[in-house]
Scaffold this active site. Sequence first.
Site, PDB file in Angstrom:
ATOM      1  N   CYS A  11       0.793  -1.236   0.000  1.00  0.00           N
ATOM      2  CA  CYS A  11       0.000   0.000   0.000  1.00  0.00           C
ATOM      3  C   CYS A  11       0.819   1.276   0.000  1.00  0.00           C
ATOM      4  O   CYS A  11       0.736   2.093  -0.910  1.00  0.00           O
ATOM      5  CB  CYS A  11      -0.882   0.011   1.241  1.00  0.00           C
ATOM      6  SG  CYS A  11      -1.831  -1.452   1.387  1.00  0.00           S
TER       7      CYS A  11
HETATM    8  N1  SAJ Z   1       7.035   2.074   8.227  1.00  0.00           N
HETATM    9  C1  SAJ Z   1       8.089   2.863   8.660  1.00  0.00           C
HETATM   10  N2  SAJ Z   1       7.866   3.759   9.668  1.00  0.00           N
HETATM   11  C2  SAJ Z   1       6.631   3.894  10.253  1.00  0.00           C
HETATM   12  C3  SAJ Z   1       5.562   3.081   9.782  1.00  0.00           C
HETATM   13  C4  SAJ Z   1       5.792   2.174   8.770  1.00  0.00           C
HETATM   14  O1  SAJ Z   1       9.203   2.758   8.162  1.00  0.00           O
HETATM   15  O2  SAJ Z   1       6.490   4.705  11.174  1.00  0.00           O
HETATM   16  C5  SAJ Z   1       7.254   1.131   7.129  1.00  0.00           C
HETATM   17  C6  SAJ Z   1       6.970  -0.302   7.510  1.00  0.00           C
HETATM   18  O3  SAJ Z   1       8.112  -0.924   8.022  1.00  0.00           O
HETATM   19  C7  SAJ Z   1       6.578  -0.906   6.168  1.00  0.00           C
HETATM   20  C8  SAJ Z   1       5.911   0.244   5.450  1.00  0.00           C
HETATM   21  O4  SAJ Z   1       6.343   1.438   6.104  1.00  0.00           O
HETATM   22  O5  SAJ Z   1       7.713  -1.286   5.430  1.00  0.00           O
HETATM   23  C9  SAJ Z   1       4.398   0.182   5.471  1.00  0.00           C
HETATM   24  O6  SAJ Z   1       3.973  -0.102   6.804  1.00  0.00           O
HETATM   25  P1  SAJ Z   1       2.427   0.146   7.196  1.00  0.00           P
HETATM   26  O7  SAJ Z   1       2.144  -0.592   8.433  1.00  0.00           O
HETATM   27  O8  SAJ Z   1       2.097   1.575   7.182  1.00  0.00           O
HETATM   28  O9  SAJ Z   1       1.693  -0.419   5.941  1.00  0.00           O
HETATM   29  P2  SAJ Z   1       0.987  -1.800   5.635  1.00  0.00           P
HETATM   30  O10 SAJ Z   1       1.025  -1.865   4.154  1.00  0.00           O
HETATM   31  O11 SAJ Z   1       1.460  -2.947   6.410  1.00  0.00           O
HETATM   32  O12 SAJ Z   1      -0.492  -1.592   6.175  1.00  0.00           O
HETATM   33  C10 SAJ Z   1      -1.107  -0.455   5.779  1.00  0.00           C
HETATM   34  C11 SAJ Z   1      -2.002  -0.037   6.932  1.00  0.00           C
HETATM   35  N3  SAJ Z   1      -1.144   0.363   8.046  1.00  0.00           N
HETATM   36  C12 SAJ Z   1      -1.608   0.953   9.134  1.00  0.00           C
HETATM   37  O13 SAJ Z   1      -2.721   1.434   9.170  1.00  0.00           O
HETATM   38  C13 SAJ Z   1      -0.710   0.992  10.328  1.00  0.00           C
HETATM   39  C14 SAJ Z   1      -2.813   1.071   6.370  1.00  0.00           C
HETATM   40  O14 SAJ Z   1      -2.000   2.094   5.870  1.00  0.00           O
HETATM   41  C15 SAJ Z   1      -3.719   0.532   5.354  1.00  0.00           C
HETATM   42  O15 SAJ Z   1      -4.954   0.251   6.009  1.00  0.00           O
HETATM   43  C16 SAJ Z   1      -3.240  -0.740   4.713  1.00  0.00           C
HETATM   44  O16 SAJ Z   1      -1.844  -0.704   4.590  1.00  0.00           O
HETATM   45  C17 SAJ Z   1      -3.905  -0.845   3.376  1.00  0.00           C
HETATM   46  O17 SAJ Z   1      -4.394  -1.935   3.129  1.00  0.00           O
HETATM   47  O18 SAJ Z   1      -3.932   0.149   2.671  1.00  0.00           O
END
Ligand code: SAJ
Length: 420
Positions: free
Chosen positions: A263
């Site tokens: 995402c």
């Molecule tokens: N990441 C960072 N720093 C942060 C947060 C995340 O480096 O502070 C990195 C993570 O390690 C990862 C990437 O960003 O590599 C994405 O992490 P994520 O948890 O934001 O994304 P996804 O794809 O696992 O899940 C997300 C959902 N995340 C949350 O709500 C916490 C959300 O954005 C969406 O509901 C979902 O994708 C979707 O299906 O769109």
Amino acid sequence: MEPNSSSVLVIGQGYVGLPLACELARVGFCVVGLDTNPERVQALNAGVSGVETQLDSALSEAIERGYTAQTAVGVGELFDIVVVCVPTPLDHGGKVDLTAVLSAAEVGAKALKRKGLFVLESTSFPGTTEEKVLPFLEEALGTLDQDFYLAFSPERIDPGNANFDITNTPRIVGGVSRASGEKAAEMYRTFLSDVTVLRGAKEAEMAKLLENTYRQVNIALANELSKVSHEMGIDYWEVLRGASTKPYGFQPFQPGPGVGGHCIPIDPMYLNERVTQVLGAPLKFVELAQSVNNGMPRYVVERAMKILQTQDTENSRVLLLGASYKANVGDRRGAPLDEVLVDLEEHGCEVKFHDPLCPTITISERQLLSVAHLEEAVRDADLVVLLQAHSEYLAPGALDAARAVLDTRGVLDGPSVERL
Ligand code: SAJ
């Protein structure tokens, strides 16, 4: 919208479509899951979900309630509701690839009963539902709100999050017409109370992109500030710890080795594509954030090489921990390890990796195996780089034998640990 008498076709049975199909079956709809992958269909009908966020038990219950998976719609098979949950990847040019959505729209429109409800869940640019899906329904059935209803409702899934799933994550819906939005809301309210109907499909499509662009930009800000803090001799992790005490108006985002998943690195590019198309210029925030985030694996290598240079060891041995894209999930999409590993090898390092959730990985057709014994591999390495904070690595003493550790997640402590 009476579940017991309504039939639903869910097109796409991956981490989004399968949980939805199972939940609709659980509340009484007669559900068929459509997937183009015959092996996947066979596994599903055998009760094997194969989707990280979907327990096999929910699938078994759905099968008991009549759920079946198919690779094609039967001749003359029609449904009261069709929901499309197929991938919308970027193509090699970084543009949205709507191939799966258009194919599902064609198949789904022909399988929809008159006065049926069609919902797109796949994330895409604002306007996709109205401009790309509506024509298929008009062709197959006739007039919006008279012969069919059409809406968009974005999936919200946080892989690895045990607290939120499809049954308790608030949902938004936007209809191509008001009536269509209400019809779609009615369907989702059969298993979820918190459903918000927005003004239209475009607003719902844009809301999803706002949610994930917000994350992409703030993660990039964290990455950029951590890099400049390091150069200025400031411990950014301490800065973050301090700022996080603010009870309002601040949400902590952590620096990291790169942004992966299905995402965050992708959805904002849909927005950028549409903005560029309509306004003739890209969305600067998104382009800058994407560039910062995409540069993190290279920055990790720069920091690793600086540590290794203090050891004056030839052909340094580096152990990378975590081959997935985030902690405690096994999904490899956009995992930073791949670029880090290849870059370190190009710097003359001998690189191995460990990941309990990804025992075997493939990088540019080269198959690599996770080292079997973590403690032994840690001891043999000149540098251990923690890329994903899998629980195993946080266990007390797990990395104590390391000569040096580069912690890209700010989760470790100790004399041999340097944080990103
Ligand atoms: N990441 C960072 N720093 C942060 C947060 C995340 O480096 O502070 C990195 C993570 O390690 C990862 C990437 O960003 O590599 C994405 O992490 P994520 O948890 O934001 O994304 P996804 O794809 O696992 O899940 C997300 C959902 N995340 C949350 O709500 C916490 C959300 O954005 C969406 O509901 C979902 O994708 C979707 O299906 O769109």
